[in-house]
Design an enzyme around this catalytic site. Structure first.
Site, mmCIF file in Angstrom:
data_model
loop_
_atom_site.group_PDB
_atom_site.id
_atom_site.type_symbol
_atom_site.label_atom_id
_atom_site.label_comp_id
_atom_site.label_asym_id
_atom_site.label_seq_id
_atom_site.Cartn_x
_atom_site.Cartn_y
_atom_site.Cartn_z
ATOM 1 N N SER A 135 -57.269 29.577 -34.689
ATOM 2 C CA SER A 135 -56.821 28.352 -34.035
ATOM 3 C C SER A 135 -56.194 27.455 -35.100
ATOM 4 C CB SER A 135 -58.046 27.678 -33.398
ATOM 5 O OG SER A 135 -57.701 26.435 -32.847
ATOM 6 N N LYS A 161 -53.340 30.803 -32.166
ATOM 7 C CA LYS A 161 -53.432 29.757 -31.146
ATOM 8 C C LYS A 161 -53.001 28.446 -31.796
ATOM 9 C CE LYS A 161 -57.567 27.329 -29.441
ATOM 10 N NZ LYS A 161 -58.857 27.500 -28.745
ATOM 11 N N LYS A 163 -52.734 24.391 -31.504
ATOM 12 C CA LYS A 163 -53.175 23.190 -30.811
ATOM 13 C C LYS A 163 -51.922 22.376 -30.467
ATOM 14 C CE LYS A 163 -57.716 23.423 -30.959
ATOM 15 N NZ LYS A 163 -58.536 23.393 -29.737
ATOM 16 N N ASP A 189 -53.377 25.483 -26.963
ATOM 17 C CA ASP A 189 -54.576 24.794 -26.449
ATOM 18 C C ASP A 189 -54.324 23.289 -26.491
ATOM 19 O OD1 ASP A 189 -57.068 23.889 -25.728
ATOM 20 O OD2 ASP A 189 -58.141 24.791 -27.430
ATOM 21 N N GLU A 214 -54.270 26.863 -22.688
ATOM 22 C CA GLU A 214 -55.699 26.567 -22.530
ATOM 23 C C GLU A 214 -55.898 25.090 -22.203
ATOM 24 O OE1 GLU A 214 -57.717 27.854 -26.049
ATOM 25 O OE2 GLU A 214 -59.608 26.885 -25.531
ATOM 26 N N ASP A 239 -61.115 26.143 -20.532
ATOM 27 C CA ASP A 239 -62.158 26.043 -21.560
ATOM 28 C C ASP A 239 -63.148 24.966 -21.099
ATOM 29 O OD1 ASP A 239 -63.680 25.406 -23.818
ATOM 30 O OD2 ASP A 239 -62.012 25.095 -25.168
ATOM 31 N N LYS A 263 -67.382 29.953 -24.207
ATOM 32 C CA LYS A 263 -68.115 29.423 -25.363
ATOM 33 C C LYS A 263 -69.568 29.294 -24.931
ATOM 34 C CE LYS A 263 -64.422 26.530 -27.274
ATOM 35 N NZ LYS A 263 -63.885 25.158 -27.212
ATOM 36 N N GLY A 291 -64.435 29.210 -29.976
ATOM 37 C CA GLY A 291 -65.147 28.858 -31.208
ATOM 38 C C GLY A 291 -65.347 27.364 -31.298
HETATM 39 O O1 SMG Z 1 -64.102 27.871 -34.176
HETATM 40 O O2 SMG Z 1 -62.085 28.474 -34.653
HETATM 41 C C1 SMG Z 1 -62.880 27.714 -34.127
HETATM 42 C C2 SMG Z 1 -62.350 26.521 -33.367
HETATM 43 C C3 SMG Z 1 -61.467 26.926 -32.263
HETATM 44 O O3 SMG Z 1 -59.844 25.489 -31.383
HETATM 45 C C4 SMG Z 1 -60.999 25.769 -31.424
HETATM 46 N N1 SMG Z 1 -61.947 25.100 -30.734
HETATM 47 O O4 SMG Z 1 -60.974 23.630 -27.666
HETATM 48 O O5 SMG Z 1 -61.113 25.658 -28.225
HETATM 49 C C5 SMG Z 1 -61.224 24.470 -28.505
HETATM 50 C C6 SMG Z 1 -61.649 23.984 -29.872
HETATM 51 C C7 SMG Z 1 -62.838 23.093 -29.774
HETATM 52 C C8 SMG Z 1 -63.321 22.558 -31.052
HETATM 53 S S1 SMG Z 1 -62.200 21.524 -31.797
HETATM 54 C C9 SMG Z 1 -63.048 20.473 -32.805
HETATM 55 MG MG MG Z 2 -60.124 24.985 -26.227
#
Ligand code: SMG
Ligand code: MG
Length: 369
Positions: A135, A161, A163, A189, A214, A239, A263, A291
């Site tokens: 991510s 992925k 953001k 995402d 996402e 999510d 998750k 994650g």
């Molecule tokens: O653990 O690699 C990881 C984080 C992956 O992007 C990630 N998580 O919305 O999926 C999500 C985010 C939530 C945590 S962001 C602080």
């Molecule tokens: Mg997410």
């Protein structure tokens, strides 16, 4: 098994680089580790609640308080405790799924270690290793993003992925697709940053052949996601909205998601995560493992879950060095773009005692009597 005591330990780990999402920037993790102490074995788990209630309503101080005040007394009241008994015992307490998940996982880990069963086998894993995605946070510039993606691809990650948020979407996504080609598995995402009125804008992502988008809309806007799904070509993945197998079933029936991010912390534990996996499989909906910037403790259990059959897309199951220069367990490392499922009983990893001590900010032990 009798639950004698539970240790709640707060550790602080700096991140190797700031991680920016549509809801904020993180530079460190404040992690609550749970250690379940029973006569037969000890079990470990990690609570994924963040420092601030920005990803969801839960946050780590509240998770620790609800464990101490409301959840642990209910577990200590049981004559015998098993992983499967935790959910029903905690059911009267509304919400607090991340706190509940951590307690269930710690108890389950103790139980499985006592009986010599791997977490992965208990859940029904069918693979020895899982494909790793990564991510990638919001960056200050497109060149900085291309640099970061290039580094992750060199490391072997099998899926990227990005953001996104309003103002950081079509241009950076297009630049990554252009630079790295059509074969790259690419997804985005939004962490709830858009509204249904943004559908025409989000449709501009259609030409980039993304695996999925996402959680573009608010966590409560399941119907909005169903409407959006009819207005854009990119498959919609949920999510934040998916907090139980029941909600997953409803979202699927509504047409709100073609794919689900699972998750365990968000849904109250690995047993509910497995039920979501099963509901999705029954409806032909692929899933992948999300994650929450876990240390090796949480990562080990996630990797076990990601080895179930319907986890057919690479997860946010990155290597330890994606986030930490020093993990609290032996690090998870990429092997040909995959993480190996631990082989020992329970979650199969242990905290390194010296590292754990050096990172610890506070420890609280709550006993049965
Ligand atoms: O653990 O690699 C990881 C984080 C992956 O992007 C990630 N998580 O919305 O999926 C999500 C985010 C939530 C945590 S962001 C602080
Ligand atoms: Mg997410």
């Amino acid at each position: 098994m009798k639950l004698d005591a539970v240790e709640l330990r707060r550790i602080r780990l700096p991140l190797v680089s700031p991680f920016r999402t549509s809801f904020g920037t993180q530079t460190a993790r404040d992690v609550l580790l749970v250690r379940a102490i029973t006569p037969e074995a000890e079990g470990w788990a990690e609570c994924v609640a963040m420092e601030e209630p920005l990803y969801s309503s839960e946050y780590v101080d509240a998770a620790q308080a609800v464990m101490r005040e409301h959840l642990l007394p209910r577990l200590f009241a049981l004559d015998t405790v098993t992983g499967a008994a935790v959910g029903p015992a905690l059911h009267p307490v509304k919400g607090h799924l991340m706190a509940k998940a951590a307690l269930e996982t710690a108890v389950l880990d103790a139980e499985l270690r006592a009986t010599g069963v791997r977490f992965a086998d208990h859940l029904g894993a069918v693979r020895d290793a899982v494909d790793s995605g990564v991510s990638v946070g919001i960056m200050d510039s497109v060149p900085a993003l291309l640099d970061a993606v290039s580094g992750y691809l060199d490391a072997g990650y099998r899926r990227i992925k990005l953001k996104i948020e309003p103002g950081w979407d079509v241009e950076p996504v297009g630049a990554v697709r252009e630079q790295f080609g059509d074969d790259l598995l690419l997804q985005v995402d939004a962490n709830t940053a858009y509204t249904l009125a943004d559908a025409p804008h989000l449709a501009k992502l259609d030409p980039f052949d993304l695996l999925l988008i996402e959680q573009p809309l608010d966590e409560e806007d399941v119907l909005g996601h169903a409407k959006l799904a009819r207005l854009i070509r990119t498959p919609v993945c949920l999510d934040e909205s998916i907090t139980s197998a029941r909600i997953a079933a409803a979202a699927i029936e509504l047409g709100a998601c073609a794919i689900v991010n699972i998750k365990p912390g968000r849904v109250g534990g690995y047993l509910e995560a497995r039920r979501i996996h099963d509901v999705c499989a029954a409806h032909g909906i692929p899933v992948w493992c999300g994650g929450m910037l876990e240390t090796g403790i949480g990562r080990a259990a996630n990797v076990a879950l990601a080895a179930l059959p319907n986890f057919t897309l690479p997860g946010d199951t990155s290597a330890s060095d994606r986030y930490f220069s020093q993990d609290v367990t032996a690090p998870f490392v990429l092997e040909d773009g995959r993480l190996r499922v631990p082989t020992g009983p329970g979650i199969g990893v242990d905290p390194l005692p010296d590292v754990l001590e050096s990172l610890t900010a506070s420890t609280e032990t709550i006993s049965a009597n």
